[in-house]
Scaffold this active site. Sequence first.
Site, PDB file in Angstrom:
ATOM      1  CD  GLU A 128      53.317  32.632  31.891  1.00  0.00           C
ATOM      2  OE1 GLU A 128      52.279  33.085  31.380  1.00  0.00           O
ATOM      3  OE2 GLU A 128      53.645  31.448  31.820  1.00  0.00           O
ATOM      4  CG  MET A 270      50.072  37.348  30.421  1.00  0.00           C
ATOM      5  SD  MET A 270      50.907  35.748  30.618  1.00  0.00           S
ATOM      6  CE  MET A 270      50.346  35.307  32.249  1.00  0.00           C
ATOM      7  CD  GLU A 305      46.455  33.550  26.310  1.00  0.00           C
ATOM      8  OE1 GLU A 305      46.719  33.366  27.501  1.00  0.00           O
ATOM      9  OE2 GLU A 305      47.211  33.191  25.375  1.00  0.00           O
ATOM     10  CG  HIS A 308      46.068  29.831  30.264  1.00  0.00           C
ATOM     11  ND1 HIS A 308      46.709  28.709  30.705  1.00  0.00           N
ATOM     12  CD2 HIS A 308      46.811  30.307  29.232  1.00  0.00           C
ATOM     13  CE1 HIS A 308      47.810  28.509  29.964  1.00  0.00           C
ATOM     14  NE2 HIS A 308      47.885  29.467  29.057  1.00  0.00           N
TER      15      HIS A 308
HETATM   16  N1  TRP Z   1      51.141  32.318  29.288  1.00  0.00           N
HETATM   17  C1  TRP Z   1      51.182  32.836  27.955  1.00  0.00           C
HETATM   18  C2  TRP Z   1      50.367  31.897  27.094  1.00  0.00           C
HETATM   19  O1  TRP Z   1      49.197  31.956  27.058  1.00  0.00           O
HETATM   20  C3  TRP Z   1      52.577  32.926  27.435  1.00  0.00           C
HETATM   21  C4  TRP Z   1      53.177  34.282  27.483  1.00  0.00           C
HETATM   22  C5  TRP Z   1      52.632  35.417  27.099  1.00  0.00           C
HETATM   23  C6  TRP Z   1      54.473  34.626  27.857  1.00  0.00           C
HETATM   24  N2  TRP Z   1      53.504  36.447  27.225  1.00  0.00           N
HETATM   25  C7  TRP Z   1      54.640  35.985  27.691  1.00  0.00           C
HETATM   26  C8  TRP Z   1      55.523  33.915  28.303  1.00  0.00           C
HETATM   27  C9  TRP Z   1      55.811  36.646  27.966  1.00  0.00           C
HETATM   28  C10 TRP Z   1      56.706  34.559  28.575  1.00  0.00           C
HETATM   29  C11 TRP Z   1      56.830  35.914  28.417  1.00  0.00           C
HETATM   30  O2  TRP Z   1      50.847  30.991  26.525  1.00  0.00           O
HETATM   31 ZN    ZN Z   2      49.205  29.525  27.452  1.00  0.00          ZN
END
Ligand code: TRP
Ligand code: ZN
Length: 906
Positions: A128, A270, A305, A308
Amino acid sequence: MLPTHPSAARAIHRADYRPPAFWIDTVALTFDLDPAKTRVLNRMTLRRNPAVAAQALRLDGEDLSLVRVLCNGAGTSFRLEEGVLVLEKLPSDDKPFELEIFTTCTPVDNTRLMGLYVSQDTFTTQCEPEGFRRITYFLDRPDVMARFTVTLRADRDRYPVLLSNGNLVDSGPLDGNRHMATWEDPFRKPCYLFALVAGKLACREQRVVSRTGKEHLLQVYVRPADIEKTEHAMQSLCKSVVWDESRFGLSLDLERYMIVATSDFNMGAMENKGLNIFNSKYVLAARATATDADFANIERVIGHEYFHNWTGNRITCRDWFQLSLKEGLTVFRDQEFSMDLCAQPSARAVQRISEVRDLRTVQFAEDASPVAHPVRPDSYVEINNFYTATVYEKGAEVVRMMQTLVGREGFAAGMRLYFERHDGSAVTCEDFLRAVSDANPGSLLATRCAAFERWYSQAGTPRIVVSDHYDPDAATYTLHLAQNCPQCPGQATAAPFVLPIALGLVGARTGAALPLHPQSEIPGRQDGDSLLVVLDQSQCSLRFEQVQEPPVPSLLRGFSAPAIVQYAYSDDQLYTLLANDTDPFNRWEAGQRLALQHAVAVITSGTGTGDTGALSGRFLDAMRGVLRHPGLDPAFKDLVLTLPSEAYISEQLDVVDPQRIHAVREAMRTQLATALQEDWQWAYEQHGDNGGYRFDPVSCGRRALCGLALAYLCLAAEVEQAMQAHPVWPGKAYQRCKDADNMTDRFHALSALVHSGNALAQPALARFYEQFRSEELVIDKWFALQAGCNDRGGQVLSAVRKLLQHPDFTLRNPNRARSVIFSYCLHNPGAFHRVDAGGYVLWGEQVLAIDAINPQVAARLVRAMDNWKKLAQPYRDGAFDALSRLAGKADLSKDVRELVTRVLAD
Ligand code: TRP
Ligand code: ZN
């Protein structure tokens, strides 16, 4: 005019969204893992999207070596256009076809930590938002969802554990001391949720049975030496599973749910489907190495997480402009989770206050800066720059307002409708709003849904301007509410926001919660001694009857909207609220306002009086009253007795002189320290250790208050020392650094010595370093404390320069880089802003140095200059010079370039 460079990247606009020309149904990936050259075989089935006019297939790719492309098993023509793989000669009918793409990449050289990289000899991925294109050619956009099968092959001794999303369907030995594993993810997903991990890892596991009766395997993978530090993470995960079922009826949909900790990570964690990857900072905890704040953050991030999995993964974003669809909602959910874990209502309030404090220092500042943007941005150059407090924290407040408007039950119904309508698809922020609204016809939200949508489209923090009139003869009280929003870059005047305002009336004479008899047409709802009114026009009036004494308005209770209340509170009124308000949030807020009013008065007076302290005897007495209060929680007392931060004070000022703000606040702290010295001593002794370490709101509150008391006692000691006395508290703090049985108490003691500038700080720091030199997360704290140190004579800059030379320092590890450089540039304004601009020079050097390694991290550092235009001279000129120098460099990443350009724009 800024110089333009050939690399200057184009802006992407939300209005340009088009559905993809092709769908990808299945992906079979085979990895031959080798740090120096990993081979990736990607076999996918695609078909044309019948809804889109026929066109070439354009697959994203970055830093890949392309070896071979086959279409339905045969060679096909292709070309590369700025990294994009363009295929024109594809089957023209609507039937599925197979594409096979063979590429290689170099994980060991991947210092950006996006795509596939190596951390401490373990392979890890971060996809991501746009990292998957660094692994293979793909339609790297969240609305393309495919079913993934992944085969990993690697050396058996070096990489004994091989993980990817979903279920393990095959594994076994291969020739040449290698082995393999195949994973199948039963859910379609966008490629940003892909993950793999390969390395020498140990695992803690636990089985849980969900409401549906299904059994699930939960696993936490870490380096073998860290396995003892995983109990809290596992407990947090179990609590998350239980909470999402009971609060929202959402069960775990996977047989296996894995969490992996890594030391090298750009952000917090993530949510890859079934295989979350975490910054080790948000997994590893033991009382000896982690503070209460670490324990709390782990619980929150693990929850985040996990949540999500439904809000983000089952329903994902149509495009990256919709990022807040998953992030705002999931932050809201993790906040509710943290609050629901608190048994006492007062602990919930403490939770809320801490969240609002963060929102107001970080997000409000962002909203007032040149990089302000709506919760759903309209354009970006680099999407990584939009993982912001606005998208996350303000986005969460927007969801919270929906819940406030439709009620808790109504919101749960909205969530159910959202999943009924959109499960398995990629949607927009509006789709979420519509689901909550449609599930609650006739509600305060549904009747003004279109206006509510402005929270997504308009940037800026609204002001609620309040005036009032009390008529003692008629016993009526009239409140006049108006709203306005300051201009934001690139935004025409804002239309009115829908502002849910919870309010109450507190008797100015008796301090009693006054009964509410509102007489007006304003839509609203009453709840106990609070009234919820909705301000959706530019102004309105509200009349109360049978008001038997002059009331003090308690406005925006619980911070019911992300707005700034402007009402000319007298000190008397604020003392009434501080002592009596039934809303704990506003009780705290009253104390903060009093401190702020004192601080701002001295700062703007232009005289030197700040040096002797701005706090009145009455304020000090009130603080003593709170500290000694038998009915208040220690955690709440800790919040009330902590003065507004320098960042928040800066927020209130049009012209910011960071040195003066620092000096005035320090003088105020010294006043609090000396005037309440006996009370601090009492507090320290009363709230000290009572048995072993436990992580719960009550114990954490006691430790927090003890830590604050010790900080003030060490500060008071500096004053005594200057008067030739021989204070005992620094010695006690030093002793505590040695014998504390947990990191919270130990670190509080160390911080008290360091910030007060006591001579014992140096030996304490040295001892601490020796004791924890093998604990990287503790050494991060050690670095951060010194770089964030209270600057007494401008010594911090040279201390930071020395830390940058320390053998344990490295720019390559983001946690370590942040611990020194971010602590100094972003979290230590009194030391960073110097008359000689030395802090800005260091900032510029480090942005460049980090940018060459990891643009995403460098771009975060650029943000230290967001509010340079508000700085007083000579800081403003110094900041402008540093920014201009950076803007003039030729080889900036597009990440850094975008931010520097925005910050400098008029
Ligand atoms: N989606 C992740 C969260 O829980 C955010 C994230 C984690 C992220 N690693 C990243 C975004 C690296 C950009 C790049 O919020
Ligand atoms: Zn998030």
